[in-house]
Enzyme design. Structure first.
Site, PDB file in Angstrom:
ATOM      1  N   TYR A  69      17.698  27.107  27.732  1.00 11.84           N
ATOM      2  CA  TYR A  69      18.300  28.167  26.907  1.00 11.84           C
ATOM      3  C   TYR A  69      17.893  29.541  27.424  1.00 11.84           C
ATOM      4  CZ  TYR A  69      20.066  30.513  22.767  1.00 11.84           C
ATOM      5  OH  TYR A  69      20.776  31.322  21.918  1.00 11.84           O
ATOM      6  N   PHE A 121      44.775  47.213  32.062  1.00 12.28           N
ATOM      7  CA  PHE A 121      44.915  45.773  31.991  1.00 12.28           C
ATOM      8  C   PHE A 121      44.867  45.398  30.514  1.00 12.28           C
ATOM      9  CE2 PHE A 121      43.907  41.300  32.032  1.00 12.28           C
ATOM     10  CZ  PHE A 121      44.983  40.867  32.798  1.00 12.28           C
ATOM     11  N   THR A 122      45.639  44.379  30.152  1.00 16.80           N
ATOM     12  CA  THR A 122      45.856  44.072  28.730  1.00 16.80           C
ATOM     13  C   THR A 122      44.544  43.928  27.950  1.00 16.80           C
ATOM     14  OG1 THR A 122      46.078  41.765  29.377  1.00 16.80           O
ATOM     15  CG2 THR A 122      48.111  43.002  29.097  1.00 16.80           C
ATOM     16  N   ASP A 212      36.688  47.710  37.356  1.00 17.48           N
ATOM     17  CA  ASP A 212      37.018  46.330  37.066  1.00 17.48           C
ATOM     18  C   ASP A 212      37.024  45.680  38.444  1.00 17.48           C
ATOM     19  OD1 ASP A 212      38.184  43.835  36.659  1.00 17.48           O
ATOM     20  OD2 ASP A 212      39.266  44.526  34.900  1.00 17.48           O
ATOM     21  N   LYS A 255      38.682  34.570  39.145  1.00 18.67           N
ATOM     22  CA  LYS A 255      39.595  34.873  40.247  1.00 18.67           C
ATOM     23  C   LYS A 255      38.856  34.716  41.572  1.00 18.67           C
ATOM     24  CE  LYS A 255      41.783  36.782  36.613  1.00 18.67           C
ATOM     25  NZ  LYS A 255      41.246  36.783  35.258  1.00 18.67           N
ATOM     26  N   ARG A 379      55.338  40.054  33.205  1.00 20.20           N
ATOM     27  CA  ARG A 379      54.480  41.239  33.237  1.00 20.20           C
ATOM     28  C   ARG A 379      55.377  42.458  33.058  1.00 20.20           C
ATOM     29  NH1 ARG A 379      49.087  40.353  32.570  1.00 20.20           N
ATOM     30  NH2 ARG A 379      50.278  39.793  30.753  1.00 20.20           N
ATOM     31  N   PHE A 442      52.032  38.879  24.263  1.00 20.45           N
ATOM     32  CA  PHE A 442      52.662  38.080  25.331  1.00 20.45           C
ATOM     33  C   PHE A 442      52.151  36.643  25.362  1.00 20.45           C
ATOM     34  CE2 PHE A 442      48.843  38.285  27.856  1.00 20.45           C
ATOM     35  CZ  PHE A 442      48.266  39.470  27.426  1.00 20.45           C
TER      36      PHE A 442
HETATM   37  C1  P70 Z   1      45.414  37.021  34.950  1.00 19.85           C
HETATM   38  C2  P70 Z   1      44.086  36.924  34.220  1.00 19.85           C
HETATM   39  C3  P70 Z   1      42.399  38.558  33.732  1.00 19.85           C
HETATM   40  C4  P70 Z   1      41.756  39.851  33.971  1.00 19.85           C
HETATM   41  C5  P70 Z   1      42.170  40.702  35.007  1.00 19.85           C
HETATM   42  C6  P70 Z   1      41.542  41.946  35.185  1.00 19.85           C
HETATM   43  C7  P70 Z   1      41.960  42.870  36.267  1.00 19.85           C
HETATM   44  C8  P70 Z   1      40.159  41.530  33.359  1.00 19.85           C
HETATM   45  C9  P70 Z   1      40.745  40.291  33.116  1.00 19.85           C
HETATM   46  C10 P70 Z   1      40.271  39.486  31.951  1.00 19.85           C
HETATM   47  C11 P70 Z   1      44.205  36.243  32.872  1.00 19.85           C
HETATM   48  C12 P70 Z   1      45.053  36.988  31.913  1.00 19.85           C
HETATM   49  C13 P70 Z   1      44.463  37.803  30.966  1.00 19.85           C
HETATM   50  C14 P70 Z   1      45.263  38.526  30.098  1.00 19.85           C
HETATM   51  C15 P70 Z   1      46.637  38.433  30.201  1.00 19.85           C
HETATM   52  C16 P70 Z   1      47.221  37.598  31.120  1.00 19.85           C
HETATM   53  C17 P70 Z   1      46.423  36.882  31.970  1.00 19.85           C
HETATM   54  N1  P70 Z   1      43.490  38.225  34.224  1.00 19.85           N
HETATM   55  N2  P70 Z   1      40.561  42.314  34.359  1.00 19.85           N
HETATM   56  O1  P70 Z   1      46.136  36.030  34.942  1.00 19.85           O
HETATM   57  O2  P70 Z   1      39.505  38.431  32.395  1.00 19.85           O
HETATM   58  O3  P70 Z   1      40.803  36.435  31.645  1.00 19.85           O
HETATM   59  O4  P70 Z   1      38.441  36.238  32.475  1.00 19.85           O
HETATM   60  O5  P70 Z   1      38.922  37.278  30.273  1.00 19.85           O
HETATM   61  O6  P70 Z   1      43.150  40.342  35.839  1.00 19.85           O
HETATM   62  O7  P70 Z   1      45.703  38.056  35.563  1.00 19.85           O
HETATM   63  P1  P70 Z   1      39.418  37.018  31.662  1.00 19.85           P
END
Ligand code: P70
Length: 470
Positions: A69, A121-122, A212, A255, A379, A442
């Site tokens: 832990y 980013f979302t 990021d 990734k 997207r 989405f």
């Molecule tokens: C994708 C994934 C995640 C992602 C990223 C960047 C530049 C942070 C994150 C978050 C998964 C995804 C996430 C949200 C909407 C659609 C798809 N991208 N910064 O497919 O990381 O998913 O590990 O929490 O691309 O592009 P995580």
């Protein structure tokens, strides 16, 4: 170009569901590819997130996972790998990228402050806003132009950033964020020159600067290929310089670190690290594992080292480039130049008859699935519209390449399927949204077509011949 520096040792069977089943599946999924069952998918280009193949070294390392832990040996190995490759002092592990975004936003944002960033980013924007911040786009205009061949669409408009900070006052800025291989623009890199300018400005005006760092490996390769003076440096050296130019970063390790789950925040700022460690125990777990198991941290430590391996990164970027070239030959409108992790179709040009309010990228992603069992991701307006604000931005379908997973034959098949949809593009109708979730809509929104959806019957193009395994 040399073939990829690996061979396949373990395989996972996939199969093309019959056309009838695909039609039923997309209806059951509310025309949202996120809601399809993976068994109904043949070639899965939804995301490169958590979908890469582990290396034998990663699998072997997982056997060494220390599940203590607190004080886990695996954590210290992970910390060492991060320091060796990127060089920041502190690492706070999380279950995935958004866990790190949450901690960073909570550590740095005071309500009402601004977060300037290249596009958005979302999940990053969502967490900054949940912490009370206002997101401000400081990307260069080329980022939003799918036809601009600017080599570094991930750059920040430094003049705009300076004016924003000066006008708002530095205490009104929570942090500046720059994303590597800018996802929403098509996986587009920033240049080192731009990064240095943002670093200099944030130093001068005394505001925290965070990357990021997700897909920083591919960004480093683009710097080597496109930015004069870097052609003789290794990806590892460039990666290290990128990291040295920011106060820290958040990573989704799913990734370019080749793990199915994991992420972290890293920084040199003592106070920020301390605050994130206070918060991580509330939201993720003890600071020696965050949201990960010991074996996850072992796989990640090894994955971080592989992310700095130039031939691995080159083979990966080459796959997107290959698919992009095939599609361009076929006259399909895509975002240029092809970015790191995906080829993005420009749905506005692909389906000009569908107005943006009828979700052309969502409809196109559904059509590509129906036509050949290929899963892609919207997207466009569904992902990008903010509340009820008007949205006229990019309208894209992302064909995302999982790392070390598919062969060129799979990519050829994908190009054929997209071509088939392109030949029948006039029959693809717009959609109506019948369920809209409050957050990150989405992922789970549901749609219905405004006219009957085409079957993409294969009469004139016979069922493609499947390549035998092996
Ligand atoms: C994708 C994934 C995640 C992602 C990223 C960047 C530049 C942070 C994150 C978050 C998964 C995804 C996430 C949200 C909407 C659609 C798809 N991208 N910064 O497919 O990381 O998913 O590990 O929490 O691309 O592009 P995580």
């Amino acid at each position: 170009m040399l073939p990829p520096p690996y061979k396949i040792k373990v395989v996972e069977p996939i199969a093309l569901a019959p056309a009838q089943r695909r039609r039923r599946a997309i209806i059951e999924a509310g025309f949202n590819t996120f809601l399809l069952h993976a068994d109904d998918v043949f070639v899965d280009l939804l995301t490169d997130s958590g979908t890469g193949a582990l290396s034998q070294e990663q699998r072997a390392a997982m056997e060494l996972g220390d599940e203590s832990y607190a004080g886990s040996r695996s954590f210290f190995r992970l910390e060492q790998a991060m320091r060796d490759v990127y060089g920041w002092r502190h690492l706070v592990p999380t279950h995935q990228g958004r866990g790190a975004e949450h901690l960073l936003s909570r550590a740095l944002v005071r309500p009402g402050q601004l977060v300037p960033s290249n596009l958005y980013f979302t999940t990053s924007r969502e967490h900054a806003e949940l912490a009370g911040a206002v997101w401000v786009d400081v990307s260069i205009p080329e980022a939003s132009d799918p036809e601009s061949r600017h080599p570094f669409k991930g750059n920040i408009d430094v003049g705009k950033l300076r004016r924003l900070i000066v006008d708002a006052g530095r205490e009104q800025i929570a942090f500046v964020r720059q994303e590597a291989c800018l996802n929403m623009a098509g996986g587009q890199p920033f240049s080192l020159e731009n990064l240095r300018a943002v670093r200099a400005l944030t130093r001068e005006l005394d505001v925290p600067f965070f990357l990021d760092g997700t897909r920083a490996s591919e960004n480093a390769l683009f710097v080597k290929e496109r930015e004069p003076g870097n052609e003789h440096r290794t990806v590892a050296e460039i990666l290290r310089e990128i990291a040295s130019l920011a106060d820290g970063a958040v990573f989704s390790s799913k990734k370019d670190h080749f793990v199915p789950i994991g992420g972290f925040a890293a920084t040199d700022l003592e106070g920020v690290a301390r605050r994130m460690r206070e918060l991580v125990v509330v939201y993720e777990g003890f600071p020696h594992y965050g949201g990960m198991a010991g074996h996850d941290m072992e796989a990640l430590a090894q994955g971080i080292r592989e992310a700095a391996d130039e031939e691995t990164v080159r083979a990966y970027v080459g796959q997107a480039r290959y698919l992009g070239a095939r599609l361009e030959e076929l006259g399909i409108p895509i975002v240029v130049p092809v970015g790191a992790h995906a080829v993005f179709l420009d749905a506005k040009r692909f389906l000009p008859q569908v107005p943006q309010a009828q979700f052309p990228a969502q409809a196109l992603a559904a059509a590509i699935y129906v036509a050949g069992g290929v899963r892609t991701m919207e997207r466009g307006i569904v992902s990008g519209q903010h509340g009820t604000d008007p949205y006229h931005g990019l309208e894209l379908v992302r064909l995302t390449i999982p790392r070390r997973v598919y062969t060129r034959e799979h990519l050829d098949y994908v190009a054929e399927v997209v071509e088939r949809v392109h030949a029948q593009r006039e029959d693809v109708p717009g959609l109506e949204m019948i369920y809209e979730p409050k957050e990150l809509r989405f992922f789970q929104a549901r749609f219905e077509p405004l006219q009957p959806f085409p079957a993409f019957e294969l009469s004139e193009s016979p069922e493609p011949e499947l390549v035998p395994a092996g």
